[in-house]
Design an enzyme around this catalytic site. Structure first.
Site, PDB file in Angstrom:
ATOM      1  CG  ASP A  70       2.702   8.154   3.895  1.00  0.00           C
ATOM      2  OD1 ASP A  70       3.841   7.672   3.777  1.00  0.00           O
ATOM      3  OD2 ASP A  70       1.676   7.437   3.864  1.00  0.00           O
ATOM      4  CB  SER A  71       3.539   7.006  -0.399  1.00  0.00           C
ATOM      5  OG  SER A  71       3.284   6.057   0.620  1.00  0.00           O
ATOM      6  CE1 TYR A 117       5.443   8.681  -3.506  1.00  0.00           C
ATOM      7  CE2 TYR A 117       6.428   9.222  -1.384  1.00  0.00           C
ATOM      8  CZ  TYR A 117       5.718   9.609  -2.506  1.00  0.00           C
ATOM      9  OH  TYR A 117       5.298  10.900  -2.632  1.00  0.00           O
ATOM     10  N   GLY A 118       7.079   2.298  -2.185  1.00  0.00           N
ATOM     11  CA  GLY A 118       7.966   1.153  -1.924  1.00  0.00           C
ATOM     12  C   GLY A 118       8.588   0.532  -3.153  1.00  0.00           C
ATOM     13  CB  CYS A 130       6.842   8.324   3.820  1.00  0.00           C
ATOM     14  SG  CYS A 130       7.123   7.049   2.582  1.00  0.00           S
ATOM     15  CG  ASN A 131       9.893   4.235   7.706  1.00  0.00           C
ATOM     16  OD1 ASN A 131      10.738   4.169   8.584  1.00  0.00           O
ATOM     17  ND2 ASN A 131       8.602   4.285   7.990  1.00  0.00           N
ATOM     18  CB  THR A 132       9.761   4.566   0.949  1.00  0.00           C
ATOM     19  OG1 THR A 132       9.094   3.466   1.568  1.00  0.00           O
ATOM     20  CG2 THR A 132      10.424   4.092  -0.316  1.00  0.00           C
ATOM     21  CD  GLU A 146      -2.578   3.317   0.804  1.00  0.00           C
ATOM     22  OE1 GLU A 146      -3.556   3.886   0.294  1.00  0.00           O
ATOM     23  OE2 GLU A 146      -1.681   3.940   1.412  1.00  0.00           O
ATOM     24  CB  CYS A 169       6.455   0.612   6.383  1.00  0.00           C
ATOM     25  SG  CYS A 169       5.168   1.141   5.238  1.00  0.00           S
ATOM     26  CB  THR A 170       4.374   5.734   8.307  1.00  0.00           C
ATOM     27  OG1 THR A 170       4.259   5.960   6.899  1.00  0.00           O
ATOM     28  CG2 THR A 170       5.642   6.390   8.824  1.00  0.00           C
ATOM     29  CG  HIS A 171       1.150   2.312   4.700  1.00  0.00           C
ATOM     30  ND1 HIS A 171       1.950   3.362   4.330  1.00  0.00           N
ATOM     31  CD2 HIS A 171       0.082   2.332   3.855  1.00  0.00           C
ATOM     32  CE1 HIS A 171       1.392   3.986   3.287  1.00  0.00           C
ATOM     33  NE2 HIS A 171       0.260   3.374   2.991  1.00  0.00           N
TER      34      HIS A 171
HETATM   35  N1  DGL Z   1       4.362   4.661   4.325  1.00  0.00           N
HETATM   36  C1  DGL Z   1       5.476   4.346   3.506  1.00  0.00           C
HETATM   37  C2  DGL Z   1       6.741   4.116   4.336  1.00  0.00           C
HETATM   38  O1  DGL Z   1       6.800   4.444   5.510  1.00  0.00           O
HETATM   39  C3  DGL Z   1       5.378   3.206   2.598  1.00  0.00           C
HETATM   40  C4  DGL Z   1       4.238   2.946   1.744  1.00  0.00           C
HETATM   41  C5  DGL Z   1       4.640   2.980   0.312  1.00  0.00           C
HETATM   42  O2  DGL Z   1       5.098   1.979  -0.255  1.00  0.00           O
HETATM   43  O3  DGL Z   1       4.487   4.050  -0.235  1.00  0.00           O
HETATM   44  O4  DGL Z   1       7.708   3.621   3.804  1.00  0.00           O
END
Ligand code: DGL
Length: 284
Positions: free
Chosen positions: A11-12, A43-44, A74-76, A156, A188-190
């Site tokens: 993940d990011s 990453y977003g 991570c979705n992104t 975060e 988004c996994t966050h």
């Molecule tokens: N956890 C990341 C996702 O699922 C996003 C967080 C990021 O911006 O890196 O997209």
């Protein structure tokens, strides 16, 4: 393929820990190696090509470490490079690659009653239209998508409630409320880490879909179908690495969000995980 090898998860940052948690719950005998790319994340907001390079470099590092399956938590990153990763690792090397978008889409489709579905994610994920395009198979489904960039900052920073978060959430989620969605995909996994705040703002009748459980089930299915479930009777090991120099902060957040399984966090000094561009240069 060594069935006693670990499952690699990327993940990011800390968001993928929601997926790691679900994998540990559903596959308690499996070892995990997790990399959070805090040196390059979030990453977003990054251009999709940069996300692709960073995320592929993490997968390359895990593949070098001999993992038996790769999870893009991570979705992104899934939106940016799942196809490349599948071709490189699954098709060529036989290492199964699992991502988070399709499991969430399938769950949302079974959950919605009104076919009005909301999707929230980073700017990269929403702009990529990976979710919007995945729902087109059912033309009756109406998708309302919203980018919620500041949610990652809150997660975060370990902030899961409070006036500032609620105000930002009300602002981001208003279009979904206006569209009267009955299901919201946490794309988004966050976001599962602030799911209570999102539920609070959306109201109790709206169903929130996190891809963590459905993704972990895909990992389960993949290990069973490839016949690579861990057979070793010793306790599995769970190791968590951060690419940044923020091991203490990462470990604190990881303990908070994942629990005591995170007993050690290793740091790669920034830049020591080669990017795909470096790897290509070396092999030319
Ligand atoms: N956890 C990341 C996702 O699922 C996003 C967080 C990021 O911006 O890196 O997209």
């Amino acid at each position: 393929m060594n069935s006693n090898a670990a499952i690699g998860i990327i993940d990011s940052g800390v968001g993928g820990l929601t997926v790691a948690r679900a994998v540990i719950d559903q596959l308690p005998n499996e070892s995990i190696r997790y990399i959070g790319d805090t040196a390059n994340g979030p990453y977003g907001p990054l251009p999709i090509s940069e996300v692709r390079d960073h995320a592929l470099a993490l997968l390359e590092s895990l593949a070098d470490q001999g993992v038996k399956a790769l999870v893009i938590a991570c979705n992104t990153a899934s939106a940016a490079m799942f196809r490349d990763a599948k071709e490189r690792y699954s098709d060529r090397l036989g290492i199964p690659v699992i991502e988070v978008i399709q499991p969430a889409v399938r769950t949302a489709v079974t959950r919605t009653r009104t076919k009005r579905i909301g999707v929230i994610g980073t700017e990269g994920t929403i702009k990529s239209r990976a979710y919007q395009d995945s729902f087109v198979a059912d033309p009756e489904i109406v998708v309302t998508a919203a980018a919620c960039p500041r949610f990652v900052e809150f997660v975060e920073a370990g902030v899961t409630s409070g006036d500032e978060l609620f105000a930002v959430a009300r602002d981001y989620l208003q279009p979904l409320k206006d569209a009267k969605v009955d299901t919201v995909v946490l794309g988004c996994t966050h976001y599962p880490m602030i799911s209570a705040a999102i539920q609070y703002v959306m109201g109790p009748d709206v169903s929130l879909v996190s891809s963590a459980d459905a993704t972990a089930f895909e990992v389960y299915q993949s290990l069973v179908s490839h016949n690579i479930l861990r057979t070793d009777s010793s306790a599995p090991t769970h190791s968590f690495e951060t690419t940044g120099d923020d091991t203490v902060r990462f470990e604190t957040l990881a303990h908070r969000f994942l629990g005591l399984e995170v007993n050690r966090v290793d740091a790669f000094p920034t830049g020591t995980i080669p990017t795909i561009a470096d790897i290509n240069e070396e092999t030319q």
